[in-house]
Design an enzyme around this catalytic site. Sequence first.
Site: not given
Ligand code: MIC
Ligand code: SF4
Length: 642
Positions: A64-65, A119, A379, A535, A537
């Site tokens: 999805d990313h 995630d 965010r 996140s 990550r």
């Molecule tokens: C995000 O919203 O920052 C992400 C991308 O979904 C991350 C995961 C990632 O860095 O791949 C998260 O929230 O954990």
């Molecule tokens: Fe995707 Fe992270 Fe954004 Fe949710 S917050 S839509 S999981 S990138």
Amino acid sequence: MGMTLAQKIIASHKLDGDMTPGTPVALRIDQTLTQDATGTMAYLELEAMGIERVKTELSVAYVDHNTLQSGFENADDHRYLQTVAAKYGVYFSRPGNGICHQVHLERFGKPGKTLIGSDSHTPTAGGLGMLAFGAGGLDVAVAMGGGAYYIDMPKMFKVELTGALSPNVTAKDVSLELLRILSVKGGVGAIVEWGGEGVKTLSVPQRATITNMGTELGATTSIFPSDEVTRAFLKAQGREEDYIPLQSDPDAVYDRVISIDLSALKPMIACPHSPDNVVSVDAVAGTKVDQVCIGSCTNSSLQDMLQVAAMLKGKTVHPGVSISVSPGSKQVLRMLADCGALSDILASGARVLECACGPCIGMGFAPNSGGVSLRTFNRNFLGRSGTKDAQVYLVSPETAVASALSGVITDPTTLEPVAALPMPEQFTVDDSAILPPLSPEEAKTAQVLRGPNIKEFPKGKPFADSLDARLVLKVGDNITTDHIMPAGAKILPYRSNIPFLSQFCFQVCDPDFTERAKAAGDGVIVGGSNYGQGSSREHAALVPMYLGIRCVIAKSFARIHVANLINAGILPLTFADPADYDCLSQNSQLSFRDLKAGIAAGVVEMTDEATGRKIPLHCQLTPRQQKILLCGGLLNYTKEEG
Ligand code: MIC
Ligand code: SF4
């Protein structure tokens, strides 16, 4: 003494530990999820562990990313994920099927079960009464292999809801209000349980918006009771048999209780650049808007999209505003198409994007220079949108649409409420984009396909008894993982290529960081409080590890990030006296002696060679974490433990 809802689920899944707040508990994990940006690493780690097939009740790999496919990298990674999932017993949700948290809520989440996901917004499933945690990829790999997931037993917070939301005031406004009250640090070390009479007035998708944004509080997770509303949602998804009722005991004790009267709530907005920089929408009404983005795992449910469509119907968005709408799943998009609501959205001038994270993670739709962007996301960290000088605000879908129509930030309660289409009795269930794994027999001969973008996993260094290192970076409070390891369209395709990613580490804070860290050999980073928020990550730990970072010293850490540092073999230390933070300067040479004894005792002494000053540092690590660190990270540890 009665138990809270979360305590009940923890008690029924506890493998080790005693539920005293702050002490480690090991949990049995029923379900796991991964997404593609963190998943490639997680499955490489799973493969490295030498396990034949996952041991969970259910594991799902979502894509999805990273869906732009601007080169071969994403397509190769998707193929790797599809083949590795099939071989190891994992369901595979194909690109386009939707955002992991939305699809998991619709199709897999179950009240009373445990879930970890690579995630940070995995707590979204708490909207269904599930105990769901965000975790680093390695922790998810361990759980897939049947291992326990360790958390520090959290404190219990309760949010008591009374009343009911007024028209055009939403679940998103509830989340933003709690962020205003508690801040991005206010939930650290706590599980937030939602209760009170007001809960009954909220649908499962609304509850999921709220548990999703609990992540921004720094909370370990958030959870709603499972009640008749939950049953109705599961029934409409064709899985009423997954329903069980669950609530806290009437005499359960909470460490903190916060009351929110839904009837008194106004539309709220988080101003740049932090989700807790919250004011009421009317306080900033009239600000010119350049861009509006609707979607993300926070606000992309059918209910949200139907409301958006109803508000846009028969109208045209302001010519000065560029607007995107990303439905959360194929189910949502199909149902919008079938009932005609999609046509209302398209007719308004909105650009409909695929069912994916999209602009939320900087995959397209970066705002114009200095632009004001209103997003229904969770965010608004500096630079995350892809435009460093953009001003990103977080709002509800209702505020987003009202503002897209007028061209300026607009309080939606000043508009006539429109009647949205009712929630369906039955959702359109079509799981054809969720591929089941191969049988154990077929899996034996199945090939896992790897592309050239998959580079070797960096190896952590074991600790010796002394360490001499340079302070290569000093940063302030609330450093996010988006500062440490940015995402976005240019970088995200390289999530399985740590050497490539290392060029971008801390780029928003200090463009010279990578070169300096490489030149220093062993390095130390110093941070303020809540270091590593945001996140899950693990790249925000793996990349610094690759660049030679051995310790991070901070006033305090965010939960998932500190676990990722330990897993990567980076020693997390906190100041015994926070005032010592001020005495350290970038480029100082630092030395540590008797490290092993210090780690075991929980206090390490560091000497600043420039001044001769001795600085005591805390390292609160469980015996297991100490072993992980000493052998240079969880992968080394798992191999050594056999
Ligand atoms: C995000 O919203 O920052 C992400 C991308 O979904 C991350 C995961 C990632 O860095 O791949 C998260 O929230 O954990
Ligand atoms: Fe995707 Fe992270 Fe954004 Fe949710 S917050 S839509 S999981 S990138």
